[in-house]
Write an enzyme that holds these catalytic residues in place. Sequence first.
Site, PDB file in Angstrom:
ATOM      1  N   GLU A 274       0.841  -1.202   0.000  1.00 14.22           N
ATOM      2  CA  GLU A 274       0.000   0.000   0.000  1.00 14.22           C
ATOM      3  C   GLU A 274       0.878   1.256   0.000  1.00 14.22           C
ATOM      4  O   GLU A 274       0.798   2.079   0.902  1.00 14.22           O
ATOM      5  CB  GLU A 274      -0.911   0.004   1.237  1.00 14.22           C
ATOM      6  CG  GLU A 274      -1.821  -1.204   1.335  1.00 14.22           C
ATOM      7  CD  GLU A 274      -2.567  -1.286   2.669  1.00 14.22           C
ATOM      8  OE1 GLU A 274      -2.361  -0.406   3.539  1.00 14.22           O
ATOM      9  OE2 GLU A 274      -3.347  -2.238   2.840  1.00 14.22           O
ATOM     10  N   GLY A 276       2.178   4.913  -0.596  1.00 12.71           N
ATOM     11  CA  GLY A 276       1.581   6.216  -0.872  1.00 12.71           C
ATOM     12  C   GLY A 276       2.669   7.228  -1.159  1.00 12.71           C
ATOM     13  O   GLY A 276       2.971   7.589  -2.299  1.00 12.71           O
ATOM     14  N   ARG A 277       3.335   7.651  -0.084  1.00 14.43           N
ATOM     15  CA  ARG A 277       4.348   8.706  -0.175  1.00 14.43           C
ATOM     16  C   ARG A 277       5.458   8.362  -1.163  1.00 14.43           C
ATOM     17  O   ARG A 277       5.923   9.230  -1.906  1.00 14.43           O
ATOM     18  CB  ARG A 277       4.947   8.899   1.222  1.00 14.43           C
ATOM     19  CG  ARG A 277       5.888  10.061   1.359  1.00 14.43           C
ATOM     20  CD  ARG A 277       6.638  10.033   2.704  1.00 14.43           C
ATOM     21  NE  ARG A 277       5.815   9.709   3.826  1.00 14.43           N
ATOM     22  CZ  ARG A 277       5.244  10.605   4.641  1.00 14.43           C
ATOM     23  NH1 ARG A 277       5.434  11.890   4.444  1.00 14.43           N
ATOM     24  NH2 ARG A 277       4.504  10.224   5.657  1.00 14.43           N
ATOM     25  N   ARG A 313       1.784  20.010   6.485  1.00 16.14           N
ATOM     26  CA  ARG A 313       2.756  19.094   7.094  1.00 16.14           C
ATOM     27  C   ARG A 313       3.744  19.783   8.053  1.00 16.14           C
ATOM     28  O   ARG A 313       4.008  19.248   9.134  1.00 16.14           O
ATOM     29  CB  ARG A 313       3.522  18.308   6.024  1.00 16.14           C
ATOM     30  CG  ARG A 313       2.603  17.469   5.109  1.00 16.14           C
ATOM     31  CD  ARG A 313       3.358  16.484   4.246  1.00 16.14           C
ATOM     32  NE  ARG A 313       3.961  15.453   5.053  1.00 16.14           N
ATOM     33  CZ  ARG A 313       5.217  15.385   5.372  1.00 16.14           C
ATOM     34  NH1 ARG A 313       6.065  16.285   4.894  1.00 16.14           N
ATOM     35  NH2 ARG A 313       5.671  14.434   6.138  1.00 16.14           N
ATOM     36  N   TYR A 317       3.458  18.263  11.725  1.00 16.61           N
ATOM     37  CA  TYR A 317       4.497  17.297  12.113  1.00 16.61           C
ATOM     38  C   TYR A 317       5.885  17.939  12.239  1.00 16.61           C
ATOM     39  O   TYR A 317       6.863  17.217  12.374  1.00 16.61           O
ATOM     40  CB  TYR A 317       4.625  16.178  11.067  1.00 16.61           C
ATOM     41  CG  TYR A 317       3.333  15.626  10.542  1.00 16.61           C
ATOM     42  CD1 TYR A 317       2.517  14.831  11.341  1.00 16.61           C
ATOM     43  CD2 TYR A 317       2.930  15.904   9.243  1.00 16.61           C
ATOM     44  CE1 TYR A 317       1.328  14.324  10.850  1.00 16.61           C
ATOM     45  CE2 TYR A 317       1.745  15.391   8.749  1.00 16.61           C
ATOM     46  CZ  TYR A 317       0.948  14.605   9.559  1.00 16.61           C
ATOM     47  OH  TYR A 317      -0.218  14.106   9.060  1.00 16.61           O
ATOM     48  N   CYS A 345      -4.095  33.238  10.098  1.00 14.17           N
ATOM     49  CA  CYS A 345      -4.074  33.819  11.446  1.00 14.17           C
ATOM     50  C   CYS A 345      -3.885  32.739  12.493  1.00 14.17           C
ATOM     51  O   CYS A 345      -4.773  32.463  13.301  1.00 14.17           O
ATOM     52  CB  CYS A 345      -5.349  34.612  11.681  1.00 14.17           C
ATOM     53  SG  CYS A 345      -5.535  35.892  10.447  1.00 14.17           S
ATOM     54  N   GLU A 346      -2.751  32.094  12.446  1.00 17.07           N
ATOM     55  CA  GLU A 346      -2.357  31.045  13.399  1.00 17.07           C
ATOM     56  C   GLU A 346      -0.844  31.121  13.536  1.00 17.07           C
ATOM     57  O   GLU A 346      -0.137  31.217  12.527  1.00 17.07           O
ATOM     58  CB  GLU A 346      -2.683  29.638  12.853  1.00 17.07           C
ATOM     59  CG  GLU A 346      -4.121  29.362  12.559  1.00 17.07           C
ATOM     60  CD  GLU A 346      -4.900  28.825  13.762  1.00 17.07           C
ATOM     61  OE1 GLU A 346      -4.284  28.509  14.803  1.00 17.07           O
ATOM     62  OE2 GLU A 346      -6.128  28.751  13.637  1.00 17.07           O
ATOM     63  N   TYR A 374       0.346  13.914   0.733  1.00 16.80           N
ATOM     64  CA  TYR A 374      -0.182  14.558   1.937  1.00 16.80           C
ATOM     65  C   TYR A 374      -0.056  16.082   1.854  1.00 16.80           C
ATOM     66  O   TYR A 374       0.169  16.754   2.852  1.00 16.80           O
ATOM     67  CB  TYR A 374       0.491  13.984   3.208  1.00 16.80           C
ATOM     68  CG  TYR A 374       0.417  12.479   3.255  1.00 16.80           C
ATOM     69  CD1 TYR A 374      -0.799  11.840   3.421  1.00 16.80           C
ATOM     70  CD2 TYR A 374       1.563  11.695   3.058  1.00 16.80           C
ATOM     71  CE1 TYR A 374      -0.879  10.453   3.410  1.00 16.80           C
ATOM     72  CE2 TYR A 374       1.486  10.306   3.047  1.00 16.80           C
ATOM     73  CZ  TYR A 374       0.265   9.692   3.223  1.00 16.80           C
ATOM     74  OH  TYR A 374       0.181   8.320   3.209  1.00 16.80           O
TER      75      TYR A 374
HETATM   76  N1  LLP Z   1      -1.762   1.964   4.385  1.00 18.39           N
HETATM   77  C1  LLP Z   1      -2.339   2.431   5.506  1.00 18.39           C
HETATM   78  C2  LLP Z   1      -3.257   1.561   6.252  1.00 18.39           C
HETATM   79  C3  LLP Z   1      -2.055   3.736   5.956  1.00 18.39           C
HETATM   80  O1  LLP Z   1      -2.618   4.189   7.071  1.00 18.39           O
HETATM   81  C4  LLP Z   1      -1.164   4.554   5.206  1.00 18.39           C
HETATM   82  C5  LLP Z   1      -0.868   5.921   5.621  1.00 18.39           C
HETATM   83  C6  LLP Z   1      -0.605   4.017   4.034  1.00 18.39           C
HETATM   84  C7  LLP Z   1      -0.922   2.717   3.660  1.00 18.39           C
HETATM   85  C8  LLP Z   1       0.329   4.803   3.159  1.00 18.39           C
HETATM   86  O2  LLP Z   1       1.491   5.114   3.855  1.00 18.39           O
HETATM   87  P1  LLP Z   1       2.746   5.776   3.101  1.00 18.39           P
HETATM   88  O3  LLP Z   1       3.272   4.749   2.141  1.00 18.39           O
HETATM   89  O4  LLP Z   1       2.275   6.995   2.412  1.00 18.39           O
HETATM   90  O5  LLP Z   1       3.698   6.080   4.209  1.00 18.39           O
HETATM   91  N2  LLP Z   1      -0.099  12.778   6.760  1.00 18.39           N
HETATM   92  C9  LLP Z   1       1.135  12.131   7.183  1.00 18.39           C
HETATM   93  C10 LLP Z   1       1.167  10.679   6.813  1.00 18.39           C
HETATM   94  C11 LLP Z   1      -0.017   9.896   7.296  1.00 18.39           C
HETATM   95  C12 LLP Z   1       0.005   8.467   6.846  1.00 18.39           C
HETATM   96  C13 LLP Z   1      -1.303   7.830   7.072  1.00 18.39           C
HETATM   97  N3  LLP Z   1      -1.397   6.458   6.665  1.00 18.39           N
HETATM   98  C14 LLP Z   1       2.295  12.910   6.594  1.00 18.39           C
HETATM   99  O6  LLP Z   1       2.069  13.910   5.901  1.00 18.39           O
HETATM  100  O7  LLP Z   1       3.457  12.587   6.833  1.00 18.39           O
END
Ligand code: LLP
Length: 424
Positions: A274, A276-277, A313, A317, A345-346, A374
């Site tokens: 899965e 994403g990033r 972000r 974080y 305004c934060e 993200y």
């Molecule tokens: N699978 C599940 C169940 C997840 O909760 C996530 C991310 C992914 C896959 C994808 O993860 P990745 O490969 O992108 O690391 N907003 C935060 C990151 C939150 C991640 C949430 N879950 C940021 O900007 O760093």
Amino acid sequence: MHHFSYSGGHLHCEGVNLETVAAEVGTPCYVYSSATLVRHAQVIADAFRRQSVLIAYSVKANGNLAVLATLAAQGCGADVVSGGELLRARKAGIPASKIVFSGVGKTAAEMGLALEQGIHQFNVESAGELRLLSEVAVRLGREAPIALRVNPDVAAGGHPNISTGKSGDKFGVPWGEAEALYAEAARLPGIRAVGVDVHIGSQIGDLGPMRTAFEKVVALALRLRGQGHDIRRIDVGGGLGIPYKEGDAPAPPSAYAEMIAEVTAGHGFEVILEPGRVIAGNAGVLLATALYEKQAPDRTFLILDAGMNDLIRPALYGAHHDIIPLVEPRPGQAMKTYDVVGPICESTDKFAAARELPEVHGGDRLAFMSAGAYGAVLSSAYNARPLVPEVLVDGDRYEIVRRRPTFEEMTGLERVPEWLTTAA
Ligand code: LLP
């Protein structure tokens, strides 16, 4: 690796001068590189070519339909966490048979939608969800293929706010309860357990904690097989980190794939990823324009037209994004140290503290690097700012793939009750 670089003195995305995009679309705006998205999808597919694998791109990282369609064309599936993400993935051409549905709070309506679509797998996170899913499936005359997301009690991740695999986190089924829940799953009429799922966090650069978690999960899957469950899939979640600044050296997809091959070897599992990033992160930038410089006694503020509502972000974080000018700095150009802030305004509307940049003047344009994941998905209309537009580049061409809403569109869903508009 990405396709943003200076050419002829200006920052380009592939063959497109980003000054041209900024002038036409206005700032702030996100710009994505098709070539980078495609390359990242291919690097992962290539790293896993010797394994039976489903690459279920995590839609939450960047769910723009054009981004999803780009990845669909590469054969990617999708990891979704809501009915909305499921519909986005389908609309972008991702077949239901390549979609997994994660998340701790699925509603009966979302379960019904996913069952009717015929998705590949539900990643179930609690006993209550398992029982409800069985009921919904029976009502629809279906059987839900499931993996339980287990909480392996392993710490990992780039920041406490994005760690998900410790026993105190809300995610997954507690480790000690997993086997009993698989036994219950086997008795439920609407459920067919096909796999085990885990996701321990995000922006993970070190494969050690992942290996520990995956070894536990494979051992659990083998015990479950021994108990008569037909476990065929291991879903390892996402979480692989990316470089955000010079010197960052997260484990590459090749090492990640190698580790997974070692841990799962010889058992005939289908591996579900899965990511994403690692696919979208370095495929996007946020363009902004410098508005003002403001001198405080102890620092210089650089005030931009982009705010934390556009890229949250850093505020959420303490995340680092490189900030570079669209006009290439000349050798020997004067440098200056800024606190880079937005117009919101934060006090947390701060992108960087004491950041050394080539001297910036009002009207200069800048790019926040590594903002493809993200970024836009987490944007809001706070302070009545229009949602930030998005642009997709492909070679020498580009297209606005989400335009900036008009004021009428922004207020169009609101209604002032008649009792406030008619005189008493
Ligand atoms: N699978 C599940 C169940 C997840 O909760 C996530 C991310 C992914 C896959 C994808 O993860 P990745 O490969 O992108 O690391 N907003 C935060 C990151 C939150 C991640 C949430 N879950 C940021 O900007 O760093």
